[in-house]
Design an enzyme around this catalytic site. Structure first.
Site, mmCIF file in Angstrom:
data_model
loop_
_atom_site.group_PDB
_atom_site.id
_atom_site.type_symbol
_atom_site.label_atom_id
_atom_site.label_comp_id
_atom_site.label_asym_id
_atom_site.label_seq_id
_atom_site.Cartn_x
_atom_site.Cartn_y
_atom_site.Cartn_z
ATOM 1 N N GLY A 1 12.038 0.299 3.549
ATOM 2 C CA GLY A 1 13.172 -0.116 2.716
ATOM 3 C C GLY A 1 14.027 -1.175 3.391
ATOM 4 N N THR B 1 5.698 1.136 8.535
ATOM 5 C CA THR B 1 6.985 1.823 8.712
ATOM 6 C C THR B 1 7.285 2.126 10.186
ATOM 7 O OG1 THR B 1 5.816 3.886 8.366
ATOM 8 C CG2 THR B 1 6.882 2.921 6.453
ATOM 9 N N ASN C 1 -6.617 -0.899 1.005
ATOM 10 C CA ASN C 1 -6.089 -0.415 2.274
ATOM 11 C C ASN C 1 -7.011 0.693 2.779
ATOM 12 O OD1 ASN C 1 -4.040 1.635 3.770
ATOM 13 N ND2 ASN C 1 -3.202 -0.422 3.895
ATOM 14 N N CYS D 1 -2.352 4.796 11.811
ATOM 15 C CA CYS D 1 -2.410 6.252 11.681
ATOM 16 C C CYS D 1 -2.155 6.864 13.047
ATOM 17 C CB CYS D 1 -3.782 6.744 11.237
ATOM 18 S SG CYS D 1 -4.472 5.810 9.915
ATOM 19 N N SER E 1 0.817 -1.208 0.000
ATOM 20 C CA SER E 1 0.000 0.000 0.000
ATOM 21 C C SER E 1 0.852 1.259 0.000
ATOM 22 C CB SER E 1 -0.891 0.002 1.238
ATOM 23 O OG SER E 1 -1.628 1.201 1.288
ATOM 24 N N GLY F 1 8.293 -5.346 4.401
ATOM 25 C CA GLY F 1 9.383 -4.542 4.944
ATOM 26 C C GLY F 1 10.691 -4.811 4.231
HETATM 27 C C1 LIG Z 1 5.458 6.389 0.083
HETATM 28 C C2 LIG Z 1 4.799 5.372 0.964
HETATM 29 C C3 LIG Z 1 3.431 5.445 1.223
HETATM 30 C C4 LIG Z 1 2.800 4.518 2.035
HETATM 31 N N1 LIG Z 1 1.465 4.590 2.261
HETATM 32 C C5 LIG Z 1 0.844 3.636 3.015
HETATM 33 C C6 LIG Z 1 -0.572 3.639 3.196
HETATM 34 O O1 LIG Z 1 -1.282 4.489 2.666
HETATM 35 N N2 LIG Z 1 -1.130 2.678 3.978
HETATM 36 C C7 LIG Z 1 -0.372 1.697 4.569
HETATM 37 O O2 LIG Z 1 -0.924 0.850 5.268
HETATM 38 N N3 LIG Z 1 0.956 1.660 4.391
HETATM 39 C C8 LIG Z 1 1.585 2.604 3.634
HETATM 40 N N4 LIG Z 1 2.951 2.545 3.453
HETATM 41 C C9 LIG Z 1 3.740 1.478 4.097
HETATM 42 C C10 LIG Z 1 4.053 0.362 3.101
HETATM 43 O O3 LIG Z 1 2.871 -0.237 2.631
HETATM 44 C C11 LIG Z 1 4.948 -0.710 3.761
HETATM 45 O O4 LIG Z 1 4.284 -1.242 4.878
HETATM 46 C C12 LIG Z 1 6.274 -0.136 4.197
HETATM 47 O O5 LIG Z 1 6.736 0.802 3.269
HETATM 48 C C13 LIG Z 1 7.336 -1.231 4.392
HETATM 49 O O6 LIG Z 1 7.569 -1.939 3.216
HETATM 50 P P1 LIG Z 1 8.797 -1.609 2.208
HETATM 51 O O7 LIG Z 1 10.029 -1.543 3.051
HETATM 52 O O8 LIG Z 1 8.799 -2.706 1.200
HETATM 53 O O9 LIG Z 1 8.474 -0.277 1.607
HETATM 54 C C14 LIG Z 1 3.585 3.487 2.633
HETATM 55 C C15 LIG Z 1 4.959 3.412 2.374
HETATM 56 C C16 LIG Z 1 5.575 4.334 1.550
HETATM 57 C C17 LIG Z 1 7.052 4.218 1.303
#
Ligand SMILES: Cc1cc2nc3c(=O)[nH]c(=O)nc-3n(C[C@H](O)[C@H](O)[C@H](O)COP(=O)(O)O)c2cc1C
Ligand SMILES: Cc1cc2nc3c(=O)[nH]c(=O)nc-3n(C[C@H](O)[C@H](O)[C@H](O)COP(=O)(O)OP(=O)(O)OC[C@H]3O[C@@H](n4cnc5c(N)ncnc54)[C@H](O)[C@@H]3O)c2cc1C
Ligand SMILES: Cc1cc2nc3c(=O)[nH]c(=O)nc-3n(C[C@H](O)[C@H](O)[C@H](O)COP(=O)(O)OP(=O)(O)OC[C@H]3O[C@@H](n4cnc5c(N)ncnc54)[C@H](O)[C@@H]3O)c2cc1C
Ligand SMILES: Cc1cc2nc3c(=O)[nH]c(=O)nc-3n(C[C@H](O)[C@H](O)[C@H](O)COP(=O)(O)O)c2cc1C
Ligand code: FES
Ligand code: FES
Lengths: 241, 304, 304, 241
Positions: free
Chosen positions: C218, C194, C101, C132, C21, C244
């Site tokens: 990341g 995150t 989401n 949130c 998401s 993650g």
């Molecule tokens: C730019 C951005 C926007 C995100 N927006 C949402 C969101 O709207 N809802 C949500 O549950 N997680 C959101 N996330 C979290 C990601 O879905 C994911 O849980 C998190 O980035 C860890 O995964 P990754 O390391 O592969 O990015 C967002 C992450 C990023 C980087």
């Protein structure tokens, strides 16, 4: 690979190692430095024999002439030849590294030794060029490969004759060292092994790199491979517990 | 000339740079590589009541922009620390201050170590490592408000020396935990300890670390450490010591701007022991470039 | 041939790779770059009751082996999502599944969005973004046991569709939160969102991110995500979706071995959209190399 | 810097940009790709003008011949010359990049234009070689430096005469664009600005790169610089709010 590292090269003793990395901020796959046995120390030049396992060693072997690496060393304990005159070196895989350095060092610092080097690899393609070994180490290696495609077929430990030597030195994978340990046990021939573990600091602060060793009759304890090792008396090694 | 000094815990640190616990042994090991007495200070490896052999190897490995460790609080124990390690620190660190990191599984463990060291010389303060897993009631001191309060209260009653409590980042609101420390009489908090992590060797389908899980440190966690420091510093008046991923002057300054008068360098030491010198030089250069005569003026100066 | 399929949430995903998401918009934006219908599925950007403009820029920046973001849940809102975005997903994703989401500040917000979408077509399930900040009582749903229970219970009562709850890593014991979700009727949990972080521009002494703080994602957080997934998977029978720092097949396999039948790729998409293809190829190659005919057999196969 | 990128070069229109990075796993300081204006597109070759700001641009400018970078593009909106014949391009600093591409592109795709390029830097040492600008862009730039050490002394916006042009294009730092916006307001001359913000995805998915723009009389809203921009009609820009 060769590096210009006058201070390390000048002090190195076979069995010792260096920590080699890229410094800060590092790169993906090579953030922490890696321990590498000193494989040559001639004048200002330090030689390492690096085999590609994972990301770290891949990056190190990709270093180009002119690029800088961060070297810390010489570190750790070393092979102690004592009064031995007939020394048998048993190398498995990249465990060859310290034995590229040892024979010529022994000539200079403990003359009168006869060093015999037994070196095994799984396959012939992995074998470090025997001509080059001779050139660097000054001894003719006895080569074993498991597929028999080069040298003798089998493992370095298959036909070891430890009866006619004063000292056995080993460096290689744990199963090889364990077999060697068992073969030597009871013969009265002293042996020293260089062992490996993942490291953090390389200088004893993080207590990351331990191996279980005999604790003077009171069971075992962990010792740091980077300070108390990497060379341990073979009979003390209890491996990881 | 830029004055790097910081007045914290009742004394004047010559500069804000300390070495983090577990990353500099008992000082001695780095003596040949780092001019320890040029530092603000160092924090010893954790000292526990009894000596500990620690976890089975492998204990460390690399992670993206960081490392994982599961040393398992291997240390020489209270007795030998006092007898063998403290004298060296007393002799060799004349200007740099020593904080003794204390760990335990019960409140009584901590109090025992503190009582056992309190009349010794060679150190300024205690840093309580409140993040040992599997303590009383199954939690960590640093993630359970009541347990933490009890720990700080009991140690406070046992010593007049300054107490710094090292907090875990693994809580929703670290500011709350800092407040508890302040209320119960701590003289400072340090943020942060490592994040729990798991690294798997997918070829062998086994954890890389002997203990299965470990703590993540290094640059990867710096933004989280700065965040935690900022959160804590806004909620308490006692000093907050910033820790996590510091690898140079700019990183140290992030923590200082977020509110930390002192910072600690850990993992970066393993990558390059020169990081300490470079950080000090970098702080001086920053001060000169920005006309900041006292670095202390930057503490908490973030405009947010 | 290696079977990458996974039976989860009552359906057969053709493979375990989903897009996370917030990292793939509403699908459309990546349509020219990624063969979306070859995926296991994707998770939409958060949908809130009302449209949201989000936080002031800068909203993203780089961190060591990762990034920080504070988008502020900018999204088109329930109405436009249903009218403009969902039809595209329905038309274009025939084999890949869509999870919507959902985000909100009160339980009622979530229920409203779920009720407003429930009779629409084009998606399989909801993923509740329970992280949130500044929701009812000042906490986050994902860091307050009672709030989380209430949220899941209420949404459960509002829909028959599968509910996945996305958990925050910023708690001492994520397993506990997973249990609450299971008890209250969730069909799965996803770990992790995150980590809160703060990045400071030391030259300007200001936060780099307009919102001051943001979330860290990341590779830097991968070991923490694998840890959280492992902790959660050992405590619940409902599926755990691993998230993650996934940047390739080896990373995805870490999560799968830790217990996740499905995984999500987020930040890595920004670095190279090809990561999706490469991960799928890598999973196939791994299966062949190891003689694993059904990738599903690897789920939770970590020997620890 | 020049890259072989036939697909991007073939489609590029001035004002558009590419995302350029190192792919996975990235390197310290260059994990996310960076947006860069297309500064040349000739045959299969794509040219970028990269100025060193921080770690990312430092790494990019250190790319060596033979190294590979990951390029995604062409992305975003572009300068729309419409029926304009007298075009004034105002460049601040590295905002010069798109205007190295525009004049020759205009010659080919919208002949009959007269392009005048005004280009300013803080100091003379920062100025991109005027001879090279002429060579690449085909126009003689009017140069301004704040220290007056090259060209005219002052800022590009100090003596602009917008009365005799049909279209103003701007690219540079926000203060420059704001001044320009104020100067143009009320003159009736249309203007388009290329604006910057930190980016994540570059393709519209992350909603990371917004700027506040006029929302058809109903106040303002955020639009994505990577999709709705980077070129916006100057009168719409409300900057960050
Ligand atoms: C730019 C951005 C926007 C995100 N927006 C949402 C969101 O709207 N809802 C949500 O549950 N997680 C959101 N996330 C979290 C990601 O879905 C994911 O849980 C998190 O980035 C860890 O995964 P990754 O390391 O592969 O990015 C967002 C992450 C990023 C980087
Ligand atoms: C004292 C000492 C001397 C050494 N001398 C040499 C040498 O001369 N030449 C040489 O090529 N290597 C040597 N090594 C091993 C070297 O330090 C690295 O561990 C090895 O190169 C793999 O690193 P990597 O970064 O490629 O592996 P990673 O990317 O970290 O992991 C890839 C693989 O390597 C294995 N691995 C990682 N670290 C170790 C380790 N410490 N021991 C065993 N396996 C490991 C992992 O299990 C994994 O399968 C020595 C190690 C020690 C402790
Ligand atoms: C559409 C677009 C086109 C661009 N075209 C060019 C170009 O042709 N040539 C060129 O050199 N640069 C261009 N940029 C800016 C470029 O993308 C980088 O932001 C800049 O090179 C700094 O990156 P860095 O990695 O060195 O900075 P970092 O290491 O991230 O930070 C260093 C400094 O750069 C500043 N910075 C970072 N990102 C931005 C940003 N997006 N905008 C403004 N300042 C920033 C920071 O404030 C900081 O002081 C463009 C940006 C956009 C959005
Ligand atoms: C190998 C190692 C051992 C550690 N041992 C301790 C310890 O005994 N007590 C403690 O409070 N913290 C310990 N830590 C945590 C560090 O002091 C520090 O909080 C953490 O590593 C984050 O800082 P860094 O990113 O600069 O390393 C240890 C960290 C590492 C890497
Ligand atoms: S590697 Fe740190 S103690 Fe050996
Ligand atoms: S950079 Fe992601 S939306 Fe523009």
């Amino acid at each position: 690979m060769e590096f210009a590292a006058p201070e390390i090269a000048g002090q190195a003793i076979p069995g010792q190692f260096v920590m080699i990395g890229l410094g800060l901020p590092g790169e993906p796959g090579l953030f922490l430095p890696r321990p590498m046995s000193i494989a040559q120390a001639e004048g200002e030049r330090l030689g390492l024999l690096i085999r590609i396992f994972g990301a770290g060693s891949r990056r190190l072997t990709a270093l180009e002439v002119g690029e800088r690496a961060l070297l810390l060393g010489p570190l750790g304990s070393f092979f102690d030849l004592g009064s031995a005159t007939r020394v048998l070196c048993v190398a498995g895989g990249v465990g060859l590294a310290p034995f590229l350095f040892l024979p010529r060092w022994a000539e200079r610092h403990a003359p009168g030794n006869r060093v015999h080097l037994v070196y095994g690899e799984r396959t012939a393609s992995a074998v470090f060029d025997p001509g080059r070994i001779h050139e660097l180490a000054g001894v003719e290696p006895e080569i074993w490969t498991e597929d028999g495609a080069m040298g003798r077929m089998g493992r370095v430990t298959d036909r070891l004759d430890v009866a006619r030597v004063d000292l056995v030195l080993g460096c290689g994978p744990v199963p090889m060292l364990k077999t060697l340990q068992a073969q030597i046990a009871g013969t009265g021939v002293p042996a020293q092994f260089s062992v490996e573990e993942r490291m953090g600091c390389g200088v004893g602060t993080c207590v990351g790199c331990v191996v279980a060793v005999e604790d003077g009759g009171r069971g075992w304890r962990y010792e740091r491979i980077c300070v108390e090792g990497p060379v341990f008396s073979a009979e003390r090694l209890r491996w990881s517990i | 000339m830029v004055d790097l000094g910081q007045t914290v815990l009742g004394v004047e640190f010559q500069n804000p740079i300390l070495l983090a616990s577990g990353c500099c042994g008992y000082g001695e090991e780095y003596a040949g590589l780092i001019a320890l007495d040029e530092l603000g200070g160092l924090v010893t490896k954790a000292v526990t009541r009894e000596p500990r052999i620690g976890n089975p190897p492998p204990r460390v490995s690399e992670t993206p922009a960081g490392m994982i460790n599961a040393i398992g609080l291997a240390n020489v124990g209270l007795e030998r620390f006092r007898r063998e390690k403290l004298p060296w620190l007393r002799e060799n660190l004349r200007r740099a201050y020593v904080l003794v990191n204390v760990a335990g599984w019960t409140v009584e463990d901590f109090v025992h170590v503190v009582r056992g060291l309190d009349d010794a010389e060679g150190f300024l303060a205690y840093e309580l490592d409140a993040s040992c897993p599997n303590v009383e009631r199954g939690a960590e001191f640093a993630t359970d408000e009541a347990l933490l309060g009890q720990l700080v209260r009991s140690v406070r009653a046992a010593t007049q020396r300054p107490i710094v409590v090292k907090l875990s980042p693994q809580v929703p609101d670290i500011g709350r935990f800092a407040e508890i420390c302040e209320t119960e009489g701590a003289d400072g908090v340090s943020t942060i300890n490592t994040f729990p992590g798991l690294l798997i060797d997918v070829e062998r389908r086994r954890p890389i670390i002997g203990n299965v899980t470990g703590g993540i440190s290094g640059p990867a966690i710096r933004p989280m450490g700065v965040y935690a420091t900022w959160c804590a510093a806004r909620r308490v008046r006692i000093p907050v010591i910033g820790i996590g991923g510091i690898s140079g002057a700019a990183d140290a300054l992030e923590y200082m701007l977020a509110g930390a008068p002192l910072v600690q360098i850990g993992t970066a030491l393993f990558v390059d022991p020169e990081v300490v010198c470079q950080t000090l030089e970098g702080l001086r250069a920053y001060g000169e470039r920005h006309g900041v005569h006292r670095l202390a003026d930057l503490v908490g100066a973030l405009e947010a």
